[in-house]
Design an enzyme around this catalytic site. Structure first.
Site, PDB file in Angstrom:
ATOM      1  CG  ASP A   7      -6.883  -2.801  -3.660  1.00 15.21           C
ATOM      2  OD1 ASP A   7      -7.494  -1.791  -3.264  1.00 15.21           O
ATOM      3  OD2 ASP A   7      -5.655  -2.948  -3.532  1.00 15.21           O
ATOM      4  CG  HIS A  33      -5.805  -2.120   0.050  1.00 13.87           C
ATOM      5  ND1 HIS A  33      -5.013  -1.855  -1.043  1.00 13.87           N
ATOM      6  CD2 HIS A  33      -5.227  -1.458   1.097  1.00 13.87           C
ATOM      7  CE1 HIS A  33      -4.015  -1.058  -0.688  1.00 13.87           C
ATOM      8  NE2 HIS A  33      -4.114  -0.816   0.607  1.00 13.87           N
ATOM      9  CB  SER A  38      -0.961  -0.034   1.194  1.00  9.51           C
ATOM     10  OG  SER A  38      -1.992   0.912   1.039  1.00  9.51           O
TER      11      SER A  38
END
Length: 335
Positions: free
Chosen positions: A277, A307, A178
């Site tokens: 995601d 995610h 991320s």
């Protein structure tokens, strides 16, 4: 995972709660509060844990201070009985640049397992967070961590021999998930000569990118309940972490805006993408842009998960996909 109450310039309501630090002026509910006087509160989303590792993993872990002035430190994971010298992975945790820690239990568990199963030394960097330290602070911390590792390789410091003696400095990777994947990419783009280190490539897990125009997955992706990243939360993180006045087409947020990326002159890329995601389309666009610039890009799409599933989802499917991801990373590192 979160509802948003933000600065009116984003189209959200400003919080009305008063406190000894004044009114709450910006908030990602349950994640972060910013008060009128600049005070920041972060509820304990995930427990923090010591560096102790389960004995069956045969991994030693230790926290090491890299730079006292900025309180930059890292948690090292070192397999106890490696077969010869092994690769080094410099890892950056996720959290939208605004939350997260190398001491969070979810990262400690994931990275100790990765170090054990992939037979690699991992340096998990605890960088400064926004909004107190907006970008490029996290990039600077990442670069300083890599330069510190370079210095250790050059000097052969006895204080660090417990890990450096097992390290193959000619096989170094930058990695993260991320926001941490965003950091890994931007640190790689800033690197000059690393000798005696040799950067073999980057491992980007669900890299956190954005843009002013919405992608199809941002608008329409079906996400698992309690998703770690919603579109309003993503917008809030960018609002809090980008330089004041910048929008989401800033190159740090949207690396393919206005003419493409700064790819750097280093090895291959592994990009790990989740098909549930909101970042899926941006991750795919990024892979295509890097390939057009001549980079060797390997991408893997993990089906049925969202995610940050590898650190925040304990479902049976997520555990299966996490094992697949660890195997994919191991294969990439040791190819």
């Amino acid at each position: 995972m979160a509802t948003i109450s933000l600065d009116p310039r984003l189209g959200f309501q400003t919080g009305k709660t008063h406190h000894q630090h004044g009114a709450v002026i910006e908030e990602v509910e349950g994640i972060i509060k910013i008060y009128k006087d600049g005070h920041v509160e972060r509820p304990p989303l995930v427990p923090t844990v010591s560096s102790a590792v389960s004995p069956e993993l045969s991994v030693a872990a230790k926290d090491v201070v890299i730079e006292k002035y900025t309180n930059l430190w890292a948690r090292f994971y070192v397999p106890s009985r490696p077969a010869g010298k092994i690769p080094l992975v410099v890892y950056f945790h996720g959290g939208g640049f605004c939350v997260g820690s190398a001491a969070w239990s979810c990262y400690h568990d994931f990275l100790s397992n990765l170090a054990s199963k992939a037979s690699t030394i991992i340096v998990s960097v605890n960088y400064r967070l926004a909004p107190e330290n907006r970008l490029p602070a996290a990039y600077e911390d990442g670069l300083n961590a890599v330069m510190w590792l370079k210095q250790q390789a050059m000097s052969g410091s006895q204080d660090q021999v417990w890990w450096s003696s097992k390290c193959n400095f000619s096989s170094v990777f930058l990695a993260g998930d991320s926001a941490g994947a965003n950091i890994a990419h931007n640190v790689a783009a800033r690197l000059g000569s690393l000798r005696p280190l040799c950067l073999k490539g980057t491992i980007l897990i669900q890299p956190f990118f954005g843009g002013e125009s919405r992608t199809e997955s941002e608008k329409h992706a079906f996400q698992p309940a309690g998703s770690a990243l919603t579109l309003p939360t993503s917008d809030a993180y960018w609002w809090l972490s980008l330089p004041v006045g910048a929008n989401r087409d800033h190159n740090w947020c949207n690396p393919i805006a206005r003419g493409g990326t700064k790819a750097g002159e280093f090895g291959a890329m592994l990009v790990c993408i989740s098909d549930m995601d909101i970042l899926k389309d941006r991750n795919l666009e990024f892979c295509s842009a890097m390939a057009r610039e001549g980079k060797r890009v390997e991408k893997v799409i993990y089906r049925g998960v969202g995610h940050a599933f590898q650190v925040l989802n304990n479902s049976q499917l997520a555990q299966v996909r996490k094992c697949e991801m660890i195997n994919d990373i191991k294969a990439f590192i040791h190819q």
